[in-house]
Design a protein around this motif. Structure first.
Motif: not given
Length: 279
Positions: A125-129, A114-121
């Motif tokens: 985040g990298v993909l969320g941005g 969950g923490i990894a997905l949140t950091a990404l999206y």
């Protein structure tokens, strides 16, 4: 006329011991917890259970959890079968790495996922941005919940179907093509019936995992009541407030809905097995 025994004996010894261990473990791990939940619900009363469940916040959480779990399981059913087919049928650079990565959700703690997905999206985040630039926010929305449920449920379908695909000889496809069948006809009438029982088993496992998922969802969901609050989180909230009866009532609602869905899936599995002659 003698009646057939309830348990068919085989040439291998140890029937009594193995059956005793099996029933003991099933009772200890499955029957007793469910029985305790039902006993608590009986003491709480049907009217109180219904009063607890029949609230907008509870219905919204149940609807969100089961709807997104079902959609995630459907996605995993399709993509998981395709992934298993690619891993078995084709050889390409990096195949072993992808095959090993499929098991990552099994080994990774759900909170870490969950923490990894949140950091990404997340928006920063990298993909969320990138998605935020086109007006599509994933983290802290229902899309984030769906993504987390897909992540934790995908290996169940892939690993269930993969051994079945390995047992299907390529000569079966070649024989179908020799008889004039198109690729789509071979897929629908030859390959799909063979994969259906295993695929439905993987679908049921993925659905069951998604319904009860908690750790990977709470970090990326946003946990807004009536919008992104899942039923397991609502149960935890009730437990933290020492409202054990309300938590048990919501748990009984989830148990009833889950049992109905899994029973329906099992009936489809039985039908599919009878259709291809496995039963």
């Amino acid at each position: 006329m003698s009646r057939a025994p309830l348990i068919q004996r085989t040439a291998m010894p140890g029937l009594g011991l193995s059956a005793g261990i099996t029933f003991f473990m099933l009772t200890l791990v499955v029957a007793l917890p469910i029985g305790a939940l039902l006993w608590q619900g009986a003491n709480f009363g049907l009217s109180n259970i219904w009063a607890t469940i029949n609230r907008d916040r509870v219905w919204a959480a149940l609807w969100l959890s089961f709807r997104l779990s079902f959609l995630a399981a459907c996605f995993n059913l399709v993509f998981g079968v395709i992934l298993a087919w690619v891993l078995v049928r084709y050889r390409f650079p990096g195949r072993r790495i992808i095959d090993a990565a499929v098991d990552l959700p099994f080994a990774l703690p759900t909170a870490v996922a969950g923490i990894a997905l949140t950091a990404l999206y997340a928006p920063n985040g990298v993909l969320g941005g990138l998605t935020d630039q086109i007006g599509w926010q994933i983290a802290y929305t229902r899309w984030g919940i769906f993504l987390a449920l897909v992540f934790v449920g995908l290996p169940f379908v892939t690993r269930t179907v993969q051994p079945v695909i390995e047992e299907i000889e390529t000569e079966v496809e070649e024989a179908s093509a020799t008889l004039g069948a198109s690729r789509s006809h071979t897929l629908r009438h030859v390959i799909a019936p063979m994969l259906m029982p295993a695929a439905l088993t993987g679908f049921a496992l993925s659905l069951a995992r998604a319904v009860g998922e908690y750790g990977s969802v709470i970090f990326i969901a946003g946990n807004i009541p009536l919008r992104t609050e899942i039923a397991p989180l609502l149960i935890v909230i009730q437990l933290e407030e020492y409202n054990y009866d309300a938590a048990g009532a919501i748990g009984l609602a989830m148990l009833a809905i889950s049992f109905t869905m899994l029973l329906f899936i099992n009936l489809i599995q039985i039908w599919s097995r009878k259709r291809i002659g496995h039963v």
